[in-house]
Design an enzyme around this catalytic site. Structure first.
Site, PDB file in Angstrom:
ATOM      1  N   ASP A   1       0.848  -1.191   0.000  1.00 51.13           N
ATOM      2  CA  ASP A   1       0.000   0.000   0.000  1.00 51.13           C
ATOM      3  C   ASP A   1       0.886   1.245   0.000  1.00 51.13           C
ATOM      4  OD1 ASP A   1      -2.342   1.439  -0.006  1.00 51.13           O
ATOM      5  OD2 ASP A   1      -2.606   1.358   2.183  1.00 51.13           O
TER       6      ASP A   1
ATOM      7  N   HIS B   1      -3.965  13.895   0.413  1.00 48.83           N
ATOM      8  CA  HIS B   1      -4.254  13.037   1.569  1.00 48.83           C
ATOM      9  C   HIS B   1      -3.131  13.144   2.599  1.00 48.83           C
ATOM     10  CE1 HIS B   1      -5.340   9.505   3.944  1.00 48.83           C
ATOM     11  NE2 HIS B   1      -4.161   8.974   3.695  1.00 48.83           N
TER      12      HIS B   1
ATOM     13  N   GLU C   1     -10.745   3.770   3.267  1.00 46.26           N
ATOM     14  CA  GLU C   1      -9.876   4.590   2.417  1.00 46.26           C
ATOM     15  C   GLU C   1     -10.142   4.175   0.982  1.00 46.26           C
ATOM     16  OE1 GLU C   1      -5.790   4.088   3.719  1.00 46.26           O
ATOM     17  OE2 GLU C   1      -6.035   5.637   5.273  1.00 46.26           O
TER      18      GLU C   1
ATOM     19  N   GLU D   1      -9.107   3.689  -2.656  1.00 46.93           N
ATOM     20  CA  GLU D   1      -7.839   3.572  -3.357  1.00 46.93           C
ATOM     21  C   GLU D   1      -8.061   2.831  -4.668  1.00 46.93           C
ATOM     22  OE1 GLU D   1      -4.569   2.205  -1.022  1.00 46.93           O
ATOM     23  OE2 GLU D   1      -5.359   3.020   0.865  1.00 46.93           O
TER      24      GLU D   1
ATOM     25  N   ASP E   1      -9.088   0.251   1.766  1.00 46.71           N
ATOM     26  CA  ASP E   1      -8.131  -0.083   2.830  1.00 46.71           C
ATOM     27  C   ASP E   1      -8.766   0.288   4.169  1.00 46.71           C
ATOM     28  OD1 ASP E   1      -5.908  -0.482   4.449  1.00 46.71           O
ATOM     29  OD2 ASP E   1      -4.962   1.403   3.873  1.00 46.71           O
TER      30      ASP E   1
ATOM     31  N   ARG F   1      -8.379   3.771  13.138  1.00 46.14           N
ATOM     32  CA  ARG F   1      -7.520   4.943  13.398  1.00 46.14           C
ATOM     33  C   ARG F   1      -6.995   4.984  14.825  1.00 46.14           C
ATOM     34  NH1 ARG F   1      -6.236   5.867   8.344  1.00 46.14           N
ATOM     35  NH2 ARG F   1      -7.989   6.533   7.069  1.00 46.14           N
TER      36      ARG F   1
ATOM     37  N   GLN G   1      -4.157   2.669  14.953  1.00 44.59           N
ATOM     38  CA  GLN G   1      -3.082   3.181  14.093  1.00 44.59           C
ATOM     39  C   GLN G   1      -2.252   4.249  14.809  1.00 44.59           C
ATOM     40  OE1 GLN G   1      -4.573   4.715  10.366  1.00 44.59           O
ATOM     41  NE2 GLN G   1      -2.553   5.233   9.581  1.00 44.59           N
TER      42      GLN G   1
ATOM     43  N   LYS H   1      -4.507  -2.000   9.978  1.00 42.76           N
ATOM     44  CA  LYS H   1      -4.825  -2.132   8.560  1.00 42.76           C
ATOM     45  C   LYS H   1      -5.022  -3.588   8.119  1.00 42.76           C
ATOM     46  CE  LYS H   1      -3.743   2.222   7.220  1.00 42.76           C
ATOM     47  NZ  LYS H   1      -4.584   3.082   6.377  1.00 42.76           N
TER      48      LYS H   1
ATOM     49  N   THR I   1      -8.947  -5.838   3.661  1.00 44.43           N
ATOM     50  CA  THR I   1      -8.822  -4.925   2.522  1.00 44.43           C
ATOM     51  C   THR I   1      -9.784  -5.462   1.465  1.00 44.43           C
ATOM     52  OG1 THR I   1      -6.470  -4.560   3.009  1.00 44.43           O
ATOM     53  CG2 THR I   1      -7.241  -3.962   0.794  1.00 44.43           C
TER      54      THR I   1
ATOM     55  N   THR J   1      -4.843   6.308  -0.236  1.00 43.49           N
ATOM     56  CA  THR J   1      -6.096   7.068  -0.295  1.00 43.49           C
ATOM     57  C   THR J   1      -6.035   8.134  -1.374  1.00 43.49           C
ATOM     58  OG1 THR J   1      -6.225   6.794   2.084  1.00 43.49           O
ATOM     59  CG2 THR J   1      -7.725   8.384   1.099  1.00 43.49           C
TER      60      THR J   1
ATOM     61  N   GLU K   1      -9.882  12.359   7.227  1.00 44.37           N
ATOM     62  CA  GLU K   1      -9.746  13.670   6.593  1.00 44.37           C
ATOM     63  C   GLU K   1     -11.056  14.441   6.602  1.00 44.37           C
ATOM     64  OE1 GLU K   1      -7.726  13.945   2.651  1.00 44.37           O
ATOM     65  OE2 GLU K   1      -7.514  11.804   2.929  1.00 44.37           O
TER      66      GLU K   1
HETATM   67 CA    CA Z   1      -4.102   3.121   2.668  1.00 42.90          CA
END
Ligand code: CA
Length: 438
Positions: free
Chosen positions: A138, A145, A210, A212, A244, A248, A251, A264, A268, A371, A385
């Protein structure tokens, strides 16, 4: 992705009438690959055309691929797209050319009859995970982003000094890549300690998505032999949508010093369709210009062809459907719209960088862009975001609000390429619904 755009090729029509509707997204020029459950419930490789699905194994067995390279005929009989991705670019082109001829309006009656026997309605099909990727990487290729997320954690220095030189990435987890429609279980994990200094452990309270784009590798490279950027496009088999999923709160506690890990790796999601690189040719554009004063990419990441048409004009949307909206039969609400062309790094640069140290990519490996966000608030590709770290809830039309995903929420990604004078190319959908923690 080096194909020239041939107007003759792009004006061809199919005898599958649904493919000729400009809004359909699955025209003769797209022919996205997938894997579906056949009548015998065994996984089969297929291709989407209009509202129909073409069974490649059946085509191969009935002699419709006669004269094509043996490796590609054999690959059409396998249960994933991996074998197809292992074939060379010439073999891919020969299969694509044959499929276009078989489905072209000019095909004769006997050909149509033979092909018709291998067609079935797309809406009835169970689409399966298309590729067993041995590796998933990734990246973090959207500067918008990276800047917006960086601002939350480092207001004085949102972008670290390496960002404009290094296509930042991390090695993700291939085993938990799932196909669209697979529910996603809310993960449990460690969170930042409160006053007592002891971390919490439990279901995430900040589950995020996210949006992607996934790039599937064809061919690959020998260990120790980098892929030069001028050849990187030859290793792109095709692209798909990718979500993804991210916790948070896990993370922010775990990411230093080695980067994302359990925040993560729990899931996915990928869309079932792999849109071949050749279908994207008319939508190749120069990357967004770098802001004045930004450094030029180092020579190994610089190639004229890539600077001219290395980006893809691909519109990407995120929708949310909550349990309450579903119960009230309301339509999903769009949370954001961004465009892949706004990335700071192109797919070719990601491949050249990934292999620059000699790391070997394998056929079927999955590289995600990171992202995809634009400059505007409504182009931010994740809730972190969109809500400025949870500080500004999103109000939904039915009165609900969200700073993070709740159980029962379904996230729906869509993507399509549009250009005046060309049929639309759809990436389909990537969906996933959040299940409560165990
Ligand atoms: Ca990602």
């Amino acid at each position: 992705m080096t194909e020239q755009v041939s107007i003759a090729e792009w004006s061809r029509k199919s005898w599958v009438e649904s493919a000729n509707d400009p809004a359909c997204g699955f025209p003769l020029q797209s022919l996205p690959y997938c894997v579906f459950a056949g009548e015998d419930d065994r996984a089969r490789c297929g291709v989407g055309i209009g509202a129909l699905l073409l069974d490649l194994q059946r085509c191969s067995r009935s002699g419709l691929f006669e004269g094509l390279p043996g490796e590609i005929q054999a690959a059409c009989g396998s249960r994933t797209l991996n074998s197809l991705m292992a074939c060379g670019a010439a073999a891919h082109a020969s299969l694509r050319g044959r499929l276009m001829d078989l489905l072209d309006k000019r095909a004769d009656a006997a050909t149509r009859d033979a092909v018709r026997a291998a067609l079935s309605p797309m809406k009835d099909a169970a689409l399966l995970k298309p590729v067993d990727s041995a590796n998933y990487t990734d990246f973090y290729a959207s500067i918008h982003h990276a800047t917006r997320v960086g601002r939350l954690f480092r207001p004085d220095q949102p972008l670290l000094p390496n960002y404009k030189f290094v296509p930042i990435g991390y090695h993700g987890r291939a085993s938990s890549v799932v196909v669209s429609g697979t529910p996603v279980r809310r993960p449990r994990g460690q969170t930042r300690p409160a006053a007592d200094g002891v971390p919490g452990f439990g279901p995430t309270r900040f589950l995020d998505y996210e949006i992607e784009v996934g790039v599937y590798i064809s061919g690959g490279n020998t260990l120790g032999e980098p892929i030069a950027i001028g050849h990187a496009d030859e290793h792109v088999f095709g692209i798909s949508l990718l979500n993804d999923w991210s916790a948070r709160d896990f993370q922010s506690w775990e990411y230093q010093p080695l980067g994302p890990f359990l925040a993560k790796s729990f899931a996915t999601s990928v869309s079932p369709w792999v849109v071949p690189a050749a279908a994207l040719a008319p939508f190749r554009v120069p990357p967004s210009p770098r802001p004045a004063g930004d450094p030029a990419p180092l020579p190994y990441l610089c190639y004229t062809g890539d600077q001219n048409s290395g980006a893809i004009d691909l519109s990407l949307d995120v929708f949310l459907l909550t349990s309450a909206m579903r119960a009230a039969k309301q339509a999903p609400h769009r949370l954001s719209r961004a465009n892949l062309r706004d990335l700071y790094w192109t797919p070719a640069q990601l491949i050249a960088h990934h292999t620059s140290n000699g790391c070997n990519l394998l056929p079927g490996d999955l590289l995600a862009t990171g992202t995809v966000s634009g400059t505007e608030d409504d182009s931010a590709g994740c809730l972190l975001e969109r809500t400025r770290g949870g500080a500004e809830p999103i109000l939904l039309p039915n009165g609900e609000s969200r700073t993070a995903l709740e159980d029962g929420d379904e996230v729906i990604l869509r993507g399509s390429c549009r250009r005046e004078g060309f049929p639309q190319i759809s990436l389909g959908e990537c969906r996933g619904t959040v299940l409560p923690a165990v």
